[in-house]
Design a protein around this motif. Structure first.
Motif, PDB file in Angstrom:
ATOM      1  N   LEU A  65       0.832  -1.206   0.000  1.00 25.18           N
ATOM      2  CA  LEU A  65       0.000   0.000   0.000  1.00 25.18           C
ATOM      3  C   LEU A  65       0.862   1.249   0.000  1.00 25.18           C
ATOM      4  CD1 LEU A  65      -2.623   1.514   0.104  1.00 25.18           C
ATOM      5  CD2 LEU A  65      -2.720   1.137   2.577  1.00 25.18           C
ATOM      6  N   LEU A  66       1.946   1.240   0.761  1.00 27.68           N
ATOM      7  CA  LEU A  66       2.834   2.401   0.775  1.00 27.68           C
ATOM      8  C   LEU A  66       3.450   2.610  -0.605  1.00 27.68           C
ATOM      9  CD1 LEU A  66       3.815   4.576   2.682  1.00 27.68           C
ATOM     10  CD2 LEU A  66       5.733   3.111   3.329  1.00 27.68           C
ATOM     11  N   ALA A  67       3.810   1.517  -1.282  1.00 30.06           N
ATOM     12  CA  ALA A  67       4.332   1.606  -2.646  1.00 30.06           C
ATOM     13  C   ALA A  67       3.311   2.255  -3.571  1.00 30.06           C
ATOM     14  CB  ALA A  67       4.683   0.215  -3.163  1.00 30.06           C
ATOM     15  N   LEU A  68       2.062   1.810  -3.476  1.00 29.37           N
ATOM     16  CA  LEU A  68       0.998   2.353  -4.320  1.00 29.37           C
ATOM     17  C   LEU A  68       0.826   3.855  -4.087  1.00 29.37           C
ATOM     18  CD1 LEU A  68      -1.427   2.061  -6.220  1.00 29.37           C
ATOM     19  CD2 LEU A  68      -2.790   1.322  -4.243  1.00 29.37           C
ATOM     20  N   MET A  69       0.839   4.270  -2.837  1.00 33.63           N
ATOM     21  CA  MET A  69       0.639   5.686  -2.532  1.00 33.63           C
ATOM     22  C   MET A  69       1.831   6.523  -2.960  1.00 33.63           C
ATOM     23  SD  MET A  69      -1.564   5.697   1.031  1.00 33.63           S
ATOM     24  CE  MET A  69      -0.315   4.906   2.041  1.00 33.63           C
ATOM     25  N   GLN A 124       9.551  -0.051  -1.997  1.00 34.75           N
ATOM     26  CA  GLN A 124       8.480  -0.629  -1.186  1.00 34.75           C
ATOM     27  C   GLN A 124       7.824  -1.806  -1.922  1.00 34.75           C
ATOM     28  OE1 GLN A 124       7.516   0.176   1.930  1.00 34.75           O
ATOM     29  NE2 GLN A 124       9.029   1.806   2.148  1.00 34.75           N
ATOM     30  N   LEU A 125       7.671  -1.671  -3.218  1.00 34.86           N
ATOM     31  CA  LEU A 125       7.074  -2.736  -4.023  1.00 34.86           C
ATOM     32  C   LEU A 125       7.947  -3.987  -4.009  1.00 34.86           C
ATOM     33  CD1 LEU A 125       4.805  -3.610  -5.935  1.00 34.86           C
ATOM     34  CD2 LEU A 125       6.068  -2.535  -7.825  1.00 34.86           C
ATOM     35  N   GLN A 126       9.249  -3.791  -4.096  1.00 37.65           N
ATOM     36  CA  GLN A 126      10.173  -4.934  -4.062  1.00 37.65           C
ATOM     37  C   GLN A 126      10.113  -5.652  -2.722  1.00 37.65           C
ATOM     38  OE1 GLN A 126      13.775  -2.825  -5.092  1.00 37.65           O
ATOM     39  NE2 GLN A 126      13.579  -3.277  -7.282  1.00 37.65           N
ATOM     40  N   TRP A 127      10.011  -4.876  -1.626  1.00 33.68           N
ATOM     41  CA  TRP A 127       9.886  -5.500  -0.297  1.00 33.68           C
ATOM     42  C   TRP A 127       8.588  -6.294  -0.202  1.00 33.68           C
ATOM     43  CZ3 TRP A 127      11.435  -0.295   2.355  1.00 33.68           C
ATOM     44  CH2 TRP A 127      12.833  -0.193   2.364  1.00 33.68           C
ATOM     45  N   ALA A 128       7.510  -5.745  -0.765  1.00 34.75           N
ATOM     46  CA  ALA A 128       6.219  -6.436  -0.722  1.00 34.75           C
ATOM     47  C   ALA A 128       6.263  -7.726  -1.532  1.00 34.75           C
ATOM     48  CB  ALA A 128       5.121  -5.516  -1.249  1.00 34.75           C
ATOM     49  N   MET A 129       6.968  -7.697  -2.660  1.00 31.64           N
ATOM     50  CA  MET A 129       7.022  -8.871  -3.541  1.00 31.64           C
ATOM     51  C   MET A 129       7.803 -10.026  -2.926  1.00 31.64           C
ATOM     52  SD  MET A 129       7.554  -7.245  -7.349  1.00 31.64           S
ATOM     53  CE  MET A 129       6.160  -6.597  -8.292  1.00 31.64           C
ATOM     54  N   SER A 168      -1.930  -9.644  -3.554  1.00 30.55           N
ATOM     55  CA  SER A 168      -2.947  -8.857  -2.853  1.00 30.55           C
ATOM     56  C   SER A 168      -3.407  -7.737  -3.769  1.00 30.55           C
ATOM     57  CB  SER A 168      -2.381  -8.263  -1.561  1.00 30.55           C
ATOM     58  OG  SER A 168      -1.448  -7.227  -1.851  1.00 30.55           O
ATOM     59  N   ASN A 169      -4.554  -7.149  -3.429  1.00 30.92           N
ATOM     60  CA  ASN A 169      -5.075  -6.030  -4.208  1.00 30.92           C
ATOM     61  C   ASN A 169      -4.048  -4.908  -4.305  1.00 30.92           C
ATOM     62  OD1 ASN A 169      -7.254  -7.669  -3.420  1.00 30.92           O
ATOM     63  ND2 ASN A 169      -8.701  -5.993  -3.618  1.00 30.92           N
ATOM     64  N   PHE A 170      -3.455  -4.555  -3.170  1.00 30.79           N
ATOM     65  CA  PHE A 170      -2.512  -3.437  -3.150  1.00 30.79           C
ATOM     66  C   PHE A 170      -1.255  -3.751  -3.962  1.00 30.79           C
ATOM     67  CE2 PHE A 170      -4.579  -2.611   1.143  1.00 30.79           C
ATOM     68  CZ  PHE A 170      -5.453  -1.669   0.620  1.00 30.79           C
ATOM     69  N   LEU A 171      -0.806  -4.990  -3.901  1.00 27.48           N
ATOM     70  CA  LEU A 171       0.386  -5.371  -4.670  1.00 27.48           C
ATOM     71  C   LEU A 171       0.121  -5.244  -6.166  1.00 27.48           C
ATOM     72  CD1 LEU A 171       3.281  -6.532  -4.509  1.00 27.48           C
ATOM     73  CD2 LEU A 171       2.279  -8.798  -4.711  1.00 27.48           C
ATOM     74  N   ILE A 172      -1.056  -5.697  -6.614  1.00 25.70           N
ATOM     75  CA  ILE A 172      -1.395  -5.609  -8.038  1.00 25.70           C
ATOM     76  C   ILE A 172      -1.554  -4.152  -8.463  1.00 25.70           C
ATOM     77  CG2 ILE A 172      -3.138  -6.172  -9.766  1.00 25.70           C
ATOM     78  CD1 ILE A 172      -3.693  -8.746  -8.162  1.00 25.70           C
TER      79      ILE A 172
END
Length: 423
Positions: free
Chosen positions: A243-247, A286-291, A297-301
């Protein structure tokens, strides 16, 4: 006070309403208990009202935050000292004297405010409450949303939202919800993240203000996720990072989203040199950490979709087939009309406007998406690209009739005029 100072006091009061409302309610609820959260909200509303009046007459104090907390503290202490009100707090294990003494000693440090606000987040997301009530409560209590703003976020009526809030407060009272970080942290963090995303979207696409972006709401949403990441360990840290990546990625385009005159600018026409590369890089990290968690997840996509836009050197070079495939994955997780609407844009770029138009018309026949102005605006864009002027005009006229924000209406009228013949 002269007019400029009066205007400044109003602006500062509005700023503090957003930045301090949730903190104040959280601190007061700590002492009054979750059964009395409505009283805490009333105290904060009265404090902010007093701030406007006092600052207009006497000027803005040197430390506005300290003024607010002192005023709220004094008002709370007065309530605690009333015996008739004290009966409402009998379920608490602490005595009136204990509470008053604690309030007298309270200092609004960054650590204490963060701790109380984090606890308030999870109070609002107690499993005894319905998901809709949870989201409505956290937006109202923690983020200071108005009823109108919450109704916009839910595509619902003021009456419905008010009923949810009343029901949610009653359930907090009946279930005697403790003001604490819960043991079932992972179960409740999902709804917290969903609510924070709604907060960010209200800043990114304001329902009430005529400004294009409400930076204060977007920054508050980012701050709340950072608060979660700095809080107790949870298995859902990956969702927080996503979510932080998305924002971050969406916020990177702030400066390019507005043209001269204050109207919004479509991504296709944005000057990508204005995109904030530091925020893009922060979002990618942030996206790399999430992956790394290996969990979809919705936020990851959504963050991955946003990353595709951010890394494309220009609009034409955007990897639309990849974005379309991501939307197909998202629909598996969230089969909502709005996801289908957003997917239609990627579909038009990847496989043609006619296919996107056909799917949108099918979507309208089986859902209530036709009540949203963005549906007609999107359909109008597609018809316009296909030189179907009459259909485009009809769609934009419907969008204008449904839009509630003057900023959106002005942009829609500008687009409509592209298809109206000059006489």
């Amino acid at each position: 006070m002269n007019k400029p100072e009066e205007k400044q006091s109003h602006q500062l009061a509005e700023h503090f309403f957003r930045t301090e409302y949730g903190r104040l309610v959280s601190v007061i609820t700590r002492y009054l208990g979750t059964a009395n959260v409505q009283t805490a909200e009333d105290i904060v509303q009265e404090t902010l009202s007093k701030a406007v009046d006092h600052w207009q007459q006497h000027g803005i104090p040197p430390n506005p935050q300290a003024w607010l907390y002192t005023t709220a503290k004094n008002h709370t202490l007065n309530i605690l000292k009333r015996k008739s009100v004290h009966r409402n707090f009998e379920a608490s294990s602490r005595t009136l004297t204990d509470k008053s003494a604690e309030w007298e000693d309270f200092e609004p440090t960054s650590a204490t405010l963060s701790d109380n606000q984090l606890k308030m987040m999870f109070v609002c997301c107690h499993p005894a409450l319905s998901e809709n009530s949870q989201i409505a409560l956290i937006l109202k209590i923690l983020c200071g949303f108005s009823i109108a703003e919450i109704a916009h976020a839910f595509f619902s009526s003021h009456e419905t939202i008010n009923k949810r809030l009343v029901r949610g407060r009653r359930q907090l009272r009946e279930n005697k919800v403790a003001f604490e970080i819960p043991p079932d942290l992972d179960q409740r963090i999902t709804i917290v993240l969903k609510t924070i995303y709604l907060l960010f979207n209200e800043g990114y696409f304001p329902s009430q203000k005529n400004s294009l972006i409400r930076y204060d709401l977007c920054l508050e949403a980012i701050r709340l996720v950072q608060l979660l990441l700095a809080g107790p360990t949870t298995e859902n840290k990956a969702d927080c990072h996503a979510l932080l990546a998305l924002m971050y990625l969406n916020a990177s385009r702030f400066e390019a989203r507005m043209e001269e005159g204050g109207l919004g600018m479509d991504m296709e026409k944005q000057d990508r040199k204005k995109w904030d590369q530091d925020l893009i890089q922060s979002g990618i990290r942030q996206l790399q950490w999430a992956m790394r968690a290996g969990k979809s997840s919705n936020f990851l996509i959504l963050a991955t979709i946003s990353a595709h836009h951010c890394i494309a050197p220009n609009f034409e070079a955007t990897d639309w087939p990849a974005i379309l495939a991501l939307y197909d994955q998202l629909i598996v997780l969230e089969n909502s009309p709005l996801v289908h609407l957003n997917r239609s844009v990627a579909l038009s770029k990847a496989e043609g406007n006619q296919k996107a138009i056909a799917e949108l018309l099918q979507l309208e026949s089986r859902t209530d998406i036709g009540k949203h102005y963005l549906f007609h605006a999107t359909l109008g864009e597609l018809y316009g690209d296909e030189n179907e002027r009459e259909k485009a005009i009809g769609c934009f006229e419907k969008a204008i009739a449904l839009a509630g924000n003057q900023r959106d209406i002005a942009l829609l009228k500008k687009k409509l005029m592209q298809f109206v013949p000059i006489r």
